[in-house]
Design a protein around this motif. Sequence first.
Motif, PDB file in Angstrom:
ATOM      1  N   CYS A  57     -35.912 -12.434 -40.100  1.00 16.43           N
ATOM      2  CA  CYS A  57     -36.595 -12.595 -41.390  1.00 16.43           C
ATOM      3  C   CYS A  57     -36.962 -11.213 -41.907  1.00 16.43           C
ATOM      4  CB  CYS A  57     -37.855 -13.442 -41.211  1.00 16.43           C
ATOM      5  SG  CYS A  57     -38.862 -13.507 -42.709  1.00 16.43           S
ATOM      6  N   ARG A  58     -36.339 -10.834 -42.999  1.00 10.85           N
ATOM      7  CA  ARG A  58     -36.603  -9.497 -43.545  1.00 10.85           C
ATOM      8  C   ARG A  58     -38.005  -9.372 -44.125  1.00 10.85           C
ATOM      9  NH1 ARG A  58     -31.511 -10.452 -43.376  1.00 10.85           N
ATOM     10  NH2 ARG A  58     -29.973  -8.807 -43.124  1.00 10.85           N
ATOM     11  N   CYS A  59     -38.616 -10.488 -44.480  1.00  9.95           N
ATOM     12  CA  CYS A  59     -39.979 -10.449 -45.011  1.00  9.95           C
ATOM     13  C   CYS A  59     -41.013 -10.417 -43.889  1.00  9.95           C
ATOM     14  CB  CYS A  59     -40.243 -11.657 -45.899  1.00  9.95           C
ATOM     15  SG  CYS A  59     -39.175 -11.756 -47.334  1.00  9.95           S
ATOM     16  N   THR A  78     -41.995 -12.971 -41.813  1.00 12.22           N
ATOM     17  CA  THR A  78     -42.880 -14.145 -41.826  1.00 12.22           C
ATOM     18  C   THR A  78     -42.918 -14.839 -40.473  1.00 12.22           C
ATOM     19  OG1 THR A  78     -41.881 -14.419 -44.015  1.00 12.22           O
ATOM     20  CG2 THR A  78     -43.509 -16.038 -43.384  1.00 12.22           C
ATOM     21  N   GLN A  80     -42.954 -19.077 -45.257  1.00 11.90           N
ATOM     22  CA  GLN A  80     -41.869 -18.351 -45.923  1.00 11.90           C
ATOM     23  C   GLN A  80     -42.436 -17.441 -47.003  1.00 11.90           C
ATOM     24  OE1 GLN A  80     -39.484 -21.545 -47.591  1.00 11.90           O
ATOM     25  NE2 GLN A  80     -40.470 -21.304 -49.563  1.00 11.90           N
ATOM     26  N   GLN A  81     -41.614 -16.426 -47.294  1.00 11.66           N
ATOM     27  CA  GLN A  81     -41.960 -15.564 -48.433  1.00 11.66           C
ATOM     28  C   GLN A  81     -40.821 -15.684 -49.455  1.00 11.66           C
ATOM     29  OE1 GLN A  81     -44.106 -11.819 -47.649  1.00 11.66           O
ATOM     30  NE2 GLN A  81     -43.976 -12.376 -45.474  1.00 11.66           N
ATOM     31  N   CYS A  82     -39.775 -14.857 -49.327  1.00  9.21           N
ATOM     32  CA  CYS A  82     -38.679 -15.004 -50.303  1.00  9.21           C
ATOM     33  C   CYS A  82     -37.881 -16.281 -50.046  1.00  9.21           C
ATOM     34  CB  CYS A  82     -37.765 -13.785 -50.270  1.00  9.21           C
ATOM     35  SG  CYS A  82     -36.605 -13.776 -48.879  1.00  9.21           S
ATOM     36  N   GLY A  83     -37.900 -16.767 -48.809  1.00  6.92           N
ATOM     37  CA  GLY A  83     -37.233 -18.027 -48.482  1.00  6.92           C
ATOM     38  C   GLY A  83     -35.759 -17.903 -48.166  1.00  6.92           C
ATOM     39  N   PHE A  84     -35.222 -16.704 -48.208  1.00  4.42           N
ATOM     40  CA  PHE A  84     -33.776 -16.590 -48.017  1.00  4.42           C
ATOM     41  C   PHE A  84     -33.349 -16.919 -46.593  1.00  4.42           C
ATOM     42  CE2 PHE A  84     -29.603 -14.699 -48.945  1.00  4.42           C
ATOM     43  CZ  PHE A  84     -29.419 -15.263 -50.191  1.00  4.42           C
ATOM     44  N   CYS A  85     -34.199 -16.606 -45.638  1.00  2.00           N
ATOM     45  CA  CYS A  85     -33.852 -16.889 -44.239  1.00  2.00           C
ATOM     46  C   CYS A  85     -34.232 -18.307 -43.829  1.00  2.00           C
ATOM     47  CB  CYS A  85     -34.578 -15.913 -43.322  1.00  2.00           C
ATOM     48  SG  CYS A  85     -36.368 -16.208 -43.270  1.00  2.00           S
TER      49      CYS A  85
HETATM   50  S1  FES Z   1     -38.901 -15.188 -45.931  1.00  2.00           S
HETATM   51 FE1  FES Z   1     -37.771 -13.561 -46.839  1.00  2.00          FE
HETATM   52  S2  FES Z   1     -36.229 -13.077 -45.364  1.00  2.00           S
HETATM   53 FE2  FES Z   1     -37.494 -14.504 -44.385  1.00  2.00          FE
END
Ligand code: FES
Length: 207
Positions: A186-188, A190, A149-154
């Motif tokens: 996942c917008r980041c 990952t 994960q990066q931002c973790g929102f998804c």
């Molecule tokens: S980790 Fe940021 S949207 Fe998936």
Amino acid sequence: MSEHHDTPDVTNVSRRGFLKGFGAGTAATSLLSPLSLREAAAAERGGAIGPGEVPVVLMINGLKRDVRVEPRVTLLDALRNRLNLTGPKKVCDRGTCGACTVLLDGQPAYSCSLLAIEVEGRAITTIEGIGTPDQMNSVQRAFVANDAQQCGFCTPGFVTAATAYVRKNPQATNDDICKALGGNLCRCGTYAGMLLAVADATTKGGA
Ligand code: FES
Ligand code: FES
């Protein structure tokens, strides 16, 4: 020629009359289930429900939860705004990203695309019911181990969908996993880490 109807005209049923007939020995409305109360309210309006709040009973993470919501309220909004279950995320709110994924009778579902009133009686599992920081399931542990994960929102939506998939497909290949998680975005970006994580959980025996 006059028509004969076998069924009563519910549009003319008053609350008193409906409850009297419906109760047949039930003295207090508190003994009626929320569904019955809603039927009573609907009968008063000639079958229509709402637009005001109606009682809804949801079975979430193994617990019965009573909530009052307008019929137009989505399961996602009921979870987040009324029941303080904020794991499922509101991102697109139109059934395209998977951030709001919950399990409905074990199957992944977009909670932004379901009404709360239509899932009464179904077993709803949110990410809060899948694992906790102290007791993560194998998919959650694999996400941590693979830095998925990066931002973790998804992440809650991915973990929820992946958990359902791994439970049913313990022998899945990487191609299978990619296809299975195609309903989550996942917008980041990952994806590589998440693929490794789900493959890891699969080889370790499922969720
Ligand atoms: S980790 Fe940021 S949207 Fe998936
Ligand atoms: S918020 Fe439900 S699918 Fe995107």
